[in-house]
Design a protein around this motif. Sequence first.
Motif, mmCIF file in Angstrom:
data_model
loop_
_atom_site.group_PDB
_atom_site.id
_atom_site.type_symbol
_atom_site.label_atom_id
_atom_site.label_comp_id
_atom_site.label_asym_id
_atom_site.label_seq_id
_atom_site.Cartn_x
_atom_site.Cartn_y
_atom_site.Cartn_z
ATOM 1 N N ARG A 83 0.829 -1.207 0.000
ATOM 2 C CA ARG A 83 0.000 0.000 0.000
ATOM 3 C C ARG A 83 0.862 1.255 0.000
ATOM 4 O O ARG A 83 0.540 2.255 -0.658
ATOM 5 C CB ARG A 83 -0.939 -0.007 1.206
ATOM 6 N N ALA A 84 1.988 1.206 0.727
ATOM 7 C CA ALA A 84 2.855 2.378 0.807
ATOM 8 C C ALA A 84 3.497 2.685 -0.541
ATOM 9 O O ALA A 84 3.546 3.848 -0.973
ATOM 10 C CB ALA A 84 3.936 2.142 1.865
ATOM 11 N N VAL A 85 3.968 1.656 -1.225
ATOM 12 C CA VAL A 85 4.639 1.902 -2.505
ATOM 13 C C VAL A 85 3.648 2.365 -3.566
ATOM 14 O O VAL A 85 3.964 3.222 -4.406
ATOM 15 C CB VAL A 85 5.406 0.628 -2.968
ATOM 16 N N VAL A 86 2.413 1.865 -3.523
ATOM 17 C CA VAL A 86 1.399 2.317 -4.477
ATOM 18 C C VAL A 86 0.963 3.744 -4.160
ATOM 19 O O VAL A 86 0.756 4.562 -5.070
ATOM 20 C CB VAL A 86 0.186 1.360 -4.470
ATOM 21 N N ALA A 87 0.866 4.054 -2.876
ATOM 22 C CA ALA A 87 0.513 5.423 -2.484
ATOM 23 C C ALA A 87 1.558 6.402 -3.003
ATOM 24 O O ALA A 87 1.222 7.495 -3.492
ATOM 25 C CB ALA A 87 0.386 5.521 -0.971
ATOM 26 N N ASP A 88 2.838 6.036 -2.910
ATOM 27 C CA ASP A 88 3.904 6.897 -3.437
ATOM 28 C C ASP A 88 3.777 7.070 -4.938
ATOM 29 O O ASP A 88 4.073 8.137 -5.483
ATOM 30 C CB ASP A 88 5.268 6.294 -3.100
ATOM 31 N N MET A 89 3.331 6.000 -5.615
ATOM 32 C CA MET A 89 3.180 6.049 -7.065
ATOM 33 C C MET A 89 2.184 7.132 -7.479
ATOM 34 O O MET A 89 2.375 7.838 -8.473
ATOM 35 C CB MET A 89 2.720 4.677 -7.576
ATOM 36 N N TYR A 90 1.106 7.276 -6.695
ATOM 37 C CA TYR A 90 0.057 8.237 -7.042
ATOM 38 C C TYR A 90 0.281 9.620 -6.415
ATOM 39 O O TYR A 90 -0.335 10.589 -6.831
ATOM 40 C CB TYR A 90 -1.309 7.704 -6.587
ATOM 41 N N ALA A 91 1.172 9.664 -5.406
ATOM 42 C CA ALA A 91 1.298 10.899 -4.622
ATOM 43 C C ALA A 91 1.772 12.091 -5.451
ATOM 44 O O ALA A 91 1.370 13.224 -5.215
ATOM 45 C CB ALA A 91 2.239 10.673 -3.444
ATOM 46 N N GLY A 92 2.640 11.852 -6.425
ATOM 47 C CA GLY A 92 3.228 12.961 -7.158
ATOM 48 C C GLY A 92 2.467 13.406 -8.393
ATOM 49 O O GLY A 92 2.988 14.184 -9.196
#
Length: 246
Positions: A83-92
């Motif tokens: 979940r953390a790595v996917v959240a980073d994917m969308y964060a920017g």
Amino acid sequence: MSAELDRRKRHAVDVSLDDLPTLQLEDVADESEGTLVARGAAYAKEYAVVQGKATTLLKNLAVTQVALRVKYDDMRGQSGAYRAVVADMYAGLGLPEERVDQMQATVRYHIGNIIRRHMTPRELEEAGLRPETPIERQRDERAARAIVLQAHKVTKAVEESTPPPRSRKKAEGDNSAQPAGHVVKATADHLRLAEVALNMLGKFDRNVIKTHMTDGQRAQLDKELRDMERRIASLRKLTQKPSSKG
């Protein structure tokens, strides 16, 4: 026809997505019919192209997330690391939260289809995933809604065709108390109601009951099914032939 196409080509409108403004009515108020038609056709064509590209991009994004699930050994996508790595994917992305939510919902739909193409039924069961793809579930949900709607219509028809209690007492032993057409419709409606009830029972998903229901939900469903059995048994006493006596 060719003359009309030539006329439209002469009024062709260049539609570029690089700097596409939002049109206001006053922007095109003075344009000719040919120019307006050409402009509309250009926008429609570009929209179709963009939509096709968007679908491909979202499917490709879904593939990357499935690959990440494989790497994290988390096919359900529920671990904190995934979940953390996917959240980073969308964060920017810098997009409004609503648009990101819509994008992720579509991506999850594609993920569901991709996973079920690449995992065996046993692997899906071990991962706690349903075997049906989102496409299949949508189809089943539409069929279930259609059955519920049909049940509502048939139930209403049966209620309208069934005489009130006072009329029913008068009608006992005297079939002439109701018009023949009314009786025919009432019997046909009851047969349709039984067919709908059977179809609804056929929509129960054994995997949902076995895997996804809580103990309390299964107990509630069991109670409802027992009540159905009792009502069915009571009705069957009216449909079965009496046993012959000696």
